[in-house]
Motif scaffolding. Structure first.
Motif, PDB file in Angstrom:
ATOM      1  N   ASN A  26       1.262   6.384  -4.994  1.00  0.00           N
ATOM      2  CA  ASN A  26       1.305   5.952  -3.727  1.00  0.00           C
ATOM      3  C   ASN A  26       0.541   4.599  -3.797  1.00  0.00           C
ATOM      4  N   GLU A  27       1.399   3.711  -3.693  1.00  0.00           N
ATOM      5  CA  GLU A  27       0.058   2.367  -3.935  1.00  0.00           C
ATOM      6  C   GLU A  27      -0.510   1.836  -2.477  1.00  0.00           C
ATOM      7  N   GLN A  28      -1.111   1.504  -2.442  1.00  0.00           N
ATOM      8  CA  GLN A  28      -2.049   0.207  -1.861  1.00  0.00           C
ATOM      9  C   GLN A  28      -3.093  -0.670  -1.387  1.00  0.00           C
ATOM     10  N   ARG A  29      -2.202  -1.594  -2.127  1.00  0.00           N
ATOM     11  CA  ARG A  29      -2.614  -3.230  -2.984  1.00  0.00           C
ATOM     12  C   ARG A  29      -2.418  -4.669  -1.867  1.00  0.00           C
ATOM     13  N   GLN A  30      -3.517  -5.203  -2.449  1.00  0.00           N
ATOM     14  CA  GLN A  30      -3.930  -6.514  -2.191  1.00  0.00           C
ATOM     15  C   GLN A  30      -3.418  -7.746  -3.153  1.00  0.00           C
ATOM     16  N   ILE A  31      -3.215  -8.446  -1.872  1.00  0.00           N
ATOM     17  CA  ILE A  31      -2.646  -9.680  -3.772  1.00  0.00           C
ATOM     18  C   ILE A  31      -2.726 -11.192  -2.930  1.00  0.00           C
ATOM     19  N   ILE A  32      -3.352 -11.796  -3.465  1.00  0.00           N
ATOM     20  CA  ILE A  32      -2.784 -13.312  -3.552  1.00  0.00           C
ATOM     21  C   ILE A  32      -2.644 -13.788  -4.623  1.00  0.00           C
ATOM     22  N   ARG A  33      -1.746 -14.691  -4.497  1.00  0.00           N
ATOM     23  CA  ARG A  33      -0.526 -15.589  -5.697  1.00  0.00           C
ATOM     24  C   ARG A  33      -0.641 -17.028  -4.778  1.00  0.00           C
ATOM     25  N   SER A  69      -0.056 -16.694   0.629  1.00  0.00           N
ATOM     26  CA  SER A  69       0.081 -14.788   1.274  1.00  0.00           C
ATOM     27  C   SER A  69      -1.295 -13.879   1.308  1.00  0.00           C
ATOM     28  N   ASN A  70      -1.553 -13.833   1.686  1.00  0.00           N
ATOM     29  CA  ASN A  70      -2.364 -12.518   1.692  1.00  0.00           C
ATOM     30  C   ASN A  70      -1.576 -10.746   2.366  1.00  0.00           C
ATOM     31  N   VAL A  71      -1.187 -10.835   1.252  1.00  0.00           N
ATOM     32  CA  VAL A  71      -0.199  -9.295   1.030  1.00  0.00           C
ATOM     33  C   VAL A  71      -0.499  -8.467   0.580  1.00  0.00           C
ATOM     34  N   CYS A  72      -0.292  -7.069   1.463  1.00  0.00           N
ATOM     35  CA  CYS A  72      -0.697  -5.682   1.167  1.00  0.00           C
ATOM     36  C   CYS A  72       0.952  -4.873   0.757  1.00  0.00           C
ATOM     37  N   LEU A  73       0.451  -4.159  -0.090  1.00  0.00           N
ATOM     38  CA  LEU A  73       1.890  -3.499  -0.513  1.00  0.00           C
ATOM     39  C   LEU A  73       1.251  -1.964  -0.298  1.00  0.00           C
ATOM     40  N   GLU A  74       1.718  -1.083   0.459  1.00  0.00           N
ATOM     41  CA  GLU A  74       1.915   0.465   1.668  1.00  0.00           C
ATOM     42  C   GLU A  74       2.948   1.048   0.959  1.00  0.00           C
ATOM     43  N   ALA A  75       3.042   2.125   0.407  1.00  0.00           N
ATOM     44  CA  ALA A  75       4.366   2.960   0.052  1.00  0.00           C
ATOM     45  C   ALA A  75       3.991   3.756   1.087  1.00  0.00           C
ATOM     46  N   ASP A  76       4.973   4.482   1.301  1.00  0.00           N
ATOM     47  CA  ASP A  76       5.540   5.194   2.594  1.00  0.00           C
ATOM     48  C   ASP A  76       4.824   6.981   2.587  1.00  0.00           C
ATOM     49  N   SER A  77       3.762   7.552   2.562  1.00  0.00           N
ATOM     50  CA  SER A  77       3.060   8.698   1.875  1.00  0.00           C
ATOM     51  C   SER A  77       4.584   9.998   1.397  1.00  0.00           C
TER      52      SER A  77
END
Length: 269
Positions: A26-33, A69-77
């Motif tokens: 399960n991912e939880q990561r932050q991205i700015i591109r 954009s300040n993006v955070c992706l979080e998969a459902d557990s």
């Protein structure tokens, strides 16, 4: 994952594409591109948080993240998502996005009723440096975005076009230390206050914030090379004052240029 960093050949450029498999943790990561990234959820579900606002997405839906954009992706557990994604940039690509209903405040759209639609996100030629392959990848990207234009058209494309013209002008001129918000307003021939309102609505940030984000994004690449002094990095991206450059860098990235350089020594971003 395939990547392509040659930005100069065409103005509808697929930089990278890939796929997240369900068997990953399960991912939880932050991205700015400084690019767009389009995601298509093929199964499962998760949460995307963009500039502090959360959006629940599930199989069949797509979402788009905008530059800086300040993006955070979080998969459902319980039901972790699987998705395909495409990262891209370019004036023509930005114009196509402006013709859709995608926006900073509404980045999610429903399912497109096309069989095997996810295969359109597998843009294989985006990893090549050859001009003909880049053109093919750009053509595939246009086809992909055309479906979003068809099924989720924009109702106010004229105002979005002003924002695109402003962004394109900024990205070409941010290195000029005399470049400012008024320069942008003069170029596209609209009132500065009106520009602020349109630009903020389309990008989620002010014109000056976008200029600074462009400068800091390019500065990050230069900072990797320790042979370039921080002062020269600042001057190279349009800052005339190293102290002000450091202040803006820390505000946008949460660390000083020196700290960034130390953490990223030997890396390329």
């Amino acid at each position: 994952m395939r990547t392509n960093l040659d930005y100069n050949a065409i103005n509808c450029i697929c930089l990278a594409c890939g796929k997240r498999e369900q068997n990953l943790e399960n991912e939880q990561r932050q991205i700015i591109r400084d690019t767009y990234t389009l995601y298509y959820i093929t199964s499962g579900r998760g949460m995307v948080t963009i500039d502090g606002i959360g959006f629940f997405v599930s199989a069949g839906q797509s979402f788009l993240t905008f530059p800086f954009s300040n993006v955070c992706l979080e998969a459902d557990s319980d039901f972790p998502w699987e998705y395909s994604w495409v990262e891209f940039r370019g004036l023509e690509a930005a114009w196509l996005v402006s013709q859709t209903s995608f926006g900073k405040k509404h980045p999610v759209v429903e399912k497109i009723p096309i069989i095997n639609f996810e295969f359109l996100l597998n843009i294989e030629d985006c990893g090549s440096d050859s001009i003909f392959a880049q053109c093919r990848a750009g053509g595939k990207l246009i086809i992909l975005l055309s479906y979003y234009v068809e099924y989720f058209p924009c109702k106010d494309s004229e105002n979005a076009s002003y924002a695109i013209l402003a962004r394109n002008y900024i990205e070409k001129n941010y290195r000029n230390p005399d470049f400012n918000v008024q320069s942008v307003a003069n170029h596209i021939k609209i009132d500065r206050t009106y520009l602020y309102r349109l630009f903020k609505a389309e990008t989620g940030m002010s014109v000056i914030d976008y200029i600074n984000n462009c400068r800091i994004s390019k500065a990050e690449v230069l900072l990797i090379d320790e042979n370039i002094s921080i002062k020269d990095v600042a001057y190279s991206v349009g800052f005339t004052d190293q102290m002000y450059f450091s202040k803006v860098f820390k505000k946008l990235r949460g660390q000083t240029p020196t700290e960034f350089r130390r953490k990223n020594n030997g890396k390329y971003i």
